[in-house]
Motif scaffolding. Sequence first.
Motif, PDB file in Angstrom:
ATOM      1  N   LYS A 190     -14.493   0.475 -60.393  1.00 56.87           N
ATOM      2  CA  LYS A 190     -15.880   0.045 -60.320  1.00 56.87           C
ATOM      3  C   LYS A 190     -16.225  -0.140 -58.839  1.00 56.87           C
ATOM      4  CE  LYS A 190     -14.756  -3.185 -63.422  1.00 56.87           C
ATOM      5  NZ  LYS A 190     -14.839  -4.439 -64.135  1.00 56.87           N
ATOM      6  N   LYS A 191     -17.443   0.234 -58.469  1.00 58.39           N
ATOM      7  CA  LYS A 191     -17.800   0.166 -57.049  1.00 58.39           C
ATOM      8  C   LYS A 191     -18.927  -0.835 -56.808  1.00 58.39           C
ATOM      9  CE  LYS A 191     -15.475   4.015 -55.932  1.00 58.39           C
ATOM     10  NZ  LYS A 191     -14.247   3.955 -55.171  1.00 58.39           N
ATOM     11  N   PHE A 192     -18.858  -1.495 -55.675  1.00 59.87           N
ATOM     12  CA  PHE A 192     -20.034  -2.257 -55.247  1.00 59.87           C
ATOM     13  C   PHE A 192     -20.402  -1.822 -53.836  1.00 59.87           C
ATOM     14  CE2 PHE A 192     -16.629  -4.847 -53.554  1.00 59.87           C
ATOM     15  CZ  PHE A 192     -17.132  -5.322 -52.360  1.00 59.87           C
ATOM     16  N   LYS A 193     -21.639  -2.099 -53.455  1.00 57.10           N
ATOM     17  CA  LYS A 193     -22.097  -1.650 -52.146  1.00 57.10           C
ATOM     18  C   LYS A 193     -21.763  -2.706 -51.093  1.00 57.10           C
ATOM     19  CE  LYS A 193     -25.915   1.202 -53.729  1.00 57.10           C
ATOM     20  NZ  LYS A 193     -27.340   1.173 -54.064  1.00 57.10           N
ATOM     21  N   ALA A 194     -20.769  -2.419 -50.281  1.00 60.19           N
ATOM     22  CA  ALA A 194     -20.415  -3.362 -49.215  1.00 60.19           C
ATOM     23  C   ALA A 194     -21.467  -3.311 -48.116  1.00 60.19           C
ATOM     24  CB  ALA A 194     -19.045  -3.028 -48.656  1.00 60.19           C
ATOM     25  N   LEU A 195     -22.098  -2.149 -47.984  1.00 63.15           N
ATOM     26  CA  LEU A 195     -23.239  -2.016 -47.080  1.00 63.15           C
ATOM     27  C   LEU A 195     -24.289  -1.240 -47.842  1.00 63.15           C
ATOM     28  CD1 LEU A 195     -21.766  -0.911 -43.643  1.00 63.15           C
ATOM     29  CD2 LEU A 195     -22.745  -3.118 -44.202  1.00 63.15           C
ATOM     30  N   ASP A 196     -25.521  -1.692 -47.806  1.00 64.00           N
ATOM     31  CA  ASP A 196     -26.545  -1.029 -48.588  1.00 64.00           C
ATOM     32  C   ASP A 196     -27.689  -0.585 -47.693  1.00 64.00           C
ATOM     33  OD1 ASP A 196     -28.123  -0.059 -50.523  1.00 64.00           O
ATOM     34  OD2 ASP A 196     -28.454  -1.947 -51.573  1.00 64.00           O
ATOM     35  N   ASN A 197     -27.737   0.713 -47.443  1.00 67.76           N
ATOM     36  CA  ASN A 197     -28.888   1.326 -46.789  1.00 67.76           C
ATOM     37  C   ASN A 197     -29.290   0.629 -45.487  1.00 67.76           C
ATOM     38  OD1 ASN A 197     -30.890   3.114 -46.480  1.00 67.76           O
ATOM     39  ND2 ASN A 197     -32.101   2.479 -48.256  1.00 67.76           N
ATOM     40  N   ILE A 198     -28.371   0.639 -44.515  1.00 66.14           N
ATOM     41  CA  ILE A 198     -28.642  -0.022 -43.248  1.00 66.14           C
ATOM     42  C   ILE A 198     -29.185   0.996 -42.247  1.00 66.14           C
ATOM     43  CG2 ILE A 198     -27.574  -1.261 -41.320  1.00 66.14           C
ATOM     44  CD1 ILE A 198     -26.806  -2.986 -43.429  1.00 66.14           C
ATOM     45  N   SER A 199     -30.291   0.689 -41.643  1.00 68.41           N
ATOM     46  CA  SER A 199     -30.832   1.535 -40.575  1.00 68.41           C
ATOM     47  C   SER A 199     -31.149   0.663 -39.380  1.00 68.41           C
ATOM     48  CB  SER A 199     -32.116   2.234 -41.020  1.00 68.41           C
ATOM     49  OG  SER A 199     -31.852   3.038 -42.128  1.00 68.41           O
ATOM     50  N   MET A 200     -30.819   1.193 -38.192  1.00 67.57           N
ATOM     51  CA  MET A 200     -31.009   0.388 -37.001  1.00 67.57           C
ATOM     52  C   MET A 200     -30.968   1.320 -35.800  1.00 67.57           C
ATOM     53  SD  MET A 200     -28.634  -2.889 -36.690  1.00 67.57           S
ATOM     54  CE  MET A 200     -28.019  -3.255 -35.130  1.00 67.57           C
ATOM     55  N   ASP A 201     -31.786   1.050 -34.791  1.00 64.79           N
ATOM     56  CA  ASP A 201     -31.731   1.824 -33.554  1.00 64.79           C
ATOM     57  C   ASP A 201     -31.368   0.899 -32.410  1.00 64.79           C
ATOM     58  OD1 ASP A 201     -32.310   4.228 -34.559  1.00 64.79           O
ATOM     59  OD2 ASP A 201     -34.436   4.239 -34.015  1.00 64.79           O
ATOM     60  N   ILE A 202     -30.455   1.343 -31.560  1.00 62.16           N
ATOM     61  CA  ILE A 202     -30.155   0.557 -30.376  1.00 62.16           C
ATOM     62  C   ILE A 202     -30.371   1.430 -29.149  1.00 62.16           C
ATOM     63  CG2 ILE A 202     -28.338  -0.649 -29.095  1.00 62.16           C
ATOM     64  CD1 ILE A 202     -27.172  -1.412 -31.857  1.00 62.16           C
ATOM     65  N   ASP A 203     -31.250   0.974 -28.270  1.00 66.02           N
ATOM     66  CA  ASP A 203     -31.564   1.710 -27.050  1.00 66.02           C
ATOM     67  C   ASP A 203     -30.440   1.511 -26.037  1.00 66.02           C
ATOM     68  OD1 ASP A 203     -32.649   2.884 -24.902  1.00 66.02           O
ATOM     69  OD2 ASP A 203     -34.495   1.675 -24.856  1.00 66.02           O
ATOM     70  N   LEU A 204     -29.873   2.624 -25.563  1.00 60.24           N
ATOM     71  CA  LEU A 204     -28.738   2.501 -24.656  1.00 60.24           C
ATOM     72  C   LEU A 204     -29.147   2.418 -23.186  1.00 60.24           C
ATOM     73  CD1 LEU A 204     -26.437   5.119 -26.363  1.00 60.24           C
ATOM     74  CD2 LEU A 204     -26.175   2.667 -26.465  1.00 60.24           C
ATOM     75  N   THR A 205     -30.416   2.636 -22.909  1.00 61.65           N
ATOM     76  CA  THR A 205     -30.831   2.610 -21.504  1.00 61.65           C
ATOM     77  C   THR A 205     -31.014   1.182 -21.007  1.00 61.65           C
ATOM     78  OG1 THR A 205     -33.090   2.888 -22.254  1.00 61.65           O
ATOM     79  CG2 THR A 205     -31.948   4.860 -21.496  1.00 61.65           C
ATOM     80  N   LYS A 206     -31.355   0.268 -21.906  1.00 63.08           N
ATOM     81  CA  LYS A 206     -31.527  -1.122 -21.496  1.00 63.08           C
ATOM     82  C   LYS A 206     -30.250  -1.886 -21.766  1.00 63.08           C
ATOM     83  CE  LYS A 206     -36.076  -1.249 -23.300  1.00 63.08           C
ATOM     84  NZ  LYS A 206     -36.566  -1.701 -24.582  1.00 63.08           N
ATOM     85  N   PRO A 207     -29.630  -2.501 -20.732  1.00 65.36           N
ATOM     86  CA  PRO A 207     -28.442  -3.294 -20.989  1.00 65.36           C
ATOM     87  C   PRO A 207     -28.785  -4.502 -21.864  1.00 65.36           C
ATOM     88  CG  PRO A 207     -29.157  -3.544 -18.725  1.00 65.36           C
ATOM     89  CD  PRO A 207     -29.984  -2.469 -19.316  1.00 65.36           C
ATOM     90  N   ARG A 208     -28.082  -4.656 -22.966  1.00 60.95           N
ATOM     91  CA  ARG A 208     -28.346  -5.833 -23.790  1.00 60.95           C
ATOM     92  C   ARG A 208     -27.170  -6.167 -24.693  1.00 60.95           C
ATOM     93  NH1 ARG A 208     -33.266  -5.482 -24.393  1.00 60.95           N
ATOM     94  NH2 ARG A 208     -33.559  -6.960 -26.080  1.00 60.95           N
ATOM     95  N   ILE A 209     -27.205  -7.376 -25.209  1.00 64.59           N
ATOM     96  CA  ILE A 209     -26.178  -7.794 -26.159  1.00 64.59           C
ATOM     97  C   ILE A 209     -26.836  -7.931 -27.521  1.00 64.59           C
ATOM     98  CG2 ILE A 209     -24.549  -9.603 -26.800  1.00 64.59           C
ATOM     99  CD1 ILE A 209     -24.111 -10.117 -23.825  1.00 64.59           C
ATOM    100  N   VAL A 210     -26.385  -7.098 -28.448  1.00 65.89           N
ATOM    101  CA  VAL A 210     -26.947  -7.121 -29.793  1.00 65.89           C
ATOM    102  C   VAL A 210     -25.959  -7.866 -30.690  1.00 65.89           C
ATOM    103  CG1 VAL A 210     -27.734  -5.725 -31.717  1.00 65.89           C
ATOM    104  CG2 VAL A 210     -28.054  -4.906 -29.392  1.00 65.89           C
ATOM    105  N   VAL A 211     -26.417  -8.899 -31.352  1.00 63.99           N
ATOM    106  CA  VAL A 211     -25.528  -9.699 -32.192  1.00 63.99           C
ATOM    107  C   VAL A 211     -25.650  -9.241 -33.636  1.00 63.99           C
ATOM    108  CG1 VAL A 211     -24.965 -12.023 -32.929  1.00 63.99           C
ATOM    109  CG2 VAL A 211     -25.902 -11.659 -30.662  1.00 63.99           C
ATOM    110  N   LEU A 212     -24.514  -9.030 -34.283  1.00 62.32           N
ATOM    111  CA  LEU A 212     -24.504  -8.807 -35.726  1.00 62.32           C
ATOM    112  C   LEU A 212     -23.963 -10.092 -36.332  1.00 62.32           C
ATOM    113  CD1 LEU A 212     -22.866  -5.327 -36.428  1.00 62.32           C
ATOM    114  CD2 LEU A 212     -25.227  -5.962 -36.758  1.00 62.32           C
TER     115      LEU A 212
END
Lengths: 332, 328
Positions: free
Chosen positions: B24-46
């Motif tokens: 039986k399967k469950f969705k450990a991740l469900d339909n995640i979309s995200m963009d991270i701009d690499l030109t600007k230095p930043r810290i993205v927290v998950l």
Amino acid sequence: MPVDILTVNNLDGGYEVFVGKRKVFVHAVDNVSLTLHENEVLGIAGESGCGKSTLAKMIYGAIIPPLVVRSGDIYITTRNSANLKLNRLSIDEIRKRIWWLEISYIPQNSMNVLNPLKRIKDQFLNVFKYHDIEIDKENFMKHLREMLNVMGLPPEVINAYPHQLSGGMRQRVVIALSLLFNPRIVIADEPTTAVDVVTQRTILSLIKGWRENNKSSLILISHDMSVHAYMDDRIAIMYAGNIVEIGNVFEVFKEPLHPYTKALIDSLIRKGDRTIRKGLMGQPPDLINPPPGCRFHPRCPFAMDICRVKEPPTIFLDKDRYVKCWLYVNTR
Amino acid sequence: MSEDSKLRIENVTKLYGYGLLGLKKFKALDNISMDIDLTKPRIVVLAGETGSGKTTLLRIIMGMVKPNIGRVFYKGRDIHKLRGSEAKWYRREVQPIFQDPYETFNPLRKIDSYFYDTIRNVVGIKNRGEAEHRIDESLRFVGLSLDRVKGKYPHEFSGGELQRISIARALLTHPKMLLADEPVSMLDATLRVGILNILKNLKEKLNMVIIYVTHDLSTAYYIGDDISIMYRGTLVEYGPISKVYQEPRHPYTYALLESILEPDPSIRERYPAIKPSSIELKEFLIPGCRYANRCPYAKEICWHTLPPPTNVDGVVVRCWKYLDYKQS
């Protein structure tokens, strides 16, 4: 005037282990004295490897080699006001008379201590059998349901196996198990390190609620200062086997005296705070070969000559607040 | 923002098995979309609790785990299809730092051997003198030096030092992006700040993008610029960290921020009461919003349909509460 129900006098001990053929002594608890009042929460804080769990084991009476107590005493006042010297009792006597009835222990990683092959109710039944307590089925189920209810668990849990429950629920089952006979002293060793923030809050507030209703005392061991800020009445700060400071939790957080406590409290990051902080450099000492004098002196920004050679005395500011540091010798 | 300068996570779904045989399967991740701009230095927290899928998502970005549905593009290239020299290029661009510094290193191997391996195999510098210069440079950035590390085994260092070494090793390839999985959770409070300050420095001085995975929201705010909050495999809120902290939109974010314990005894009476959680797996299997079970605002629709991402004042929220907002 608060009544003391547990007194620890100059307790000193550690682990005797062999490294190859050489016998070494890990001096994990060094000359520790403390008292536990009736109906209070005493927190013991410190970094990993500072001896806080070892101290808890000693107070609990689980002194099994390689753990040894070299000197010092632990006195406990029982329910029927007998005064017992805990470290002179045999381990069997402690098992029958003290554990669960007077002192309970909530172990670290408590979500993994249940027997995976037994239903929750049978695990509870075992504890009754262990203490030769006769109880009929109806009363047992009633008591069990009540206890689980205190921990916010639904009655379906009674017939479940441990793997059917989530980590947080298993942890609450273990806590319910240790509080089964309403002990007067509960020692909780990092009760919430393995769970996440929301579950942590739940578990802590359940323990808090139970304790306030029963007027029991709690010794809470944790490296997490926010847990102490939430739970404690008094807090003891441990560093490398010593209690360096003890006091009312509000006073210690507001005005830490020992340089280590100061550094520890300064390095805490609060929610919504971005001011640059400085940590403490260096690392805690090796307990096999602790530095002479004050054990904190290699990292201490205020270290003086005397700190390097002589152990600092205990300086009492009032009955419940003391600090072990040479800086305060003359201000007494 | 062109395709060449961003990390794009596109509809990523990951299934894990459960039950006796894992059929039986469950969705450990469900339909995640995200963009991270690499030109600007930043810290993205998950950020998220245990079992929220934050580490799985990081591993997918690292290329260690393949998603069942969806793709991850780095500078326009699908990272799960990279082979040969392109895979090596991706290794140079993106480097990981792991959670437990005591387990990252083999206890029987000398620490400096990791550095020589990385520089020879991933960076491709064969000249010894040049390699040593590069190693020393990255160790100095974290407050150590090659002389202090040379010929030593992992047990000769403390946890804080090992974590610094771990960061220095990742810096060898001059990466554009660092993936840090709970880098401070195993360290003591007094050493934690030091590591966080290093990460902050990396962003400011070396213009890096750092993805910082954590469950600790206080340290997240200390160094983060953007935050995405995850809950049971769904991304519930994503936006600038100051906006999210000041005014949490999603009911879960609100509950999470409210339940942080602060190291200050004077405010302890102010924490609100909370409801104990039920069994985790049940929540994963809710077809709609996973938080419906605990949410005080849950409506009928929440239980059977996952809310679409909605932009509310620059913060992306997945909650039915805000849906009228978008349409109006």
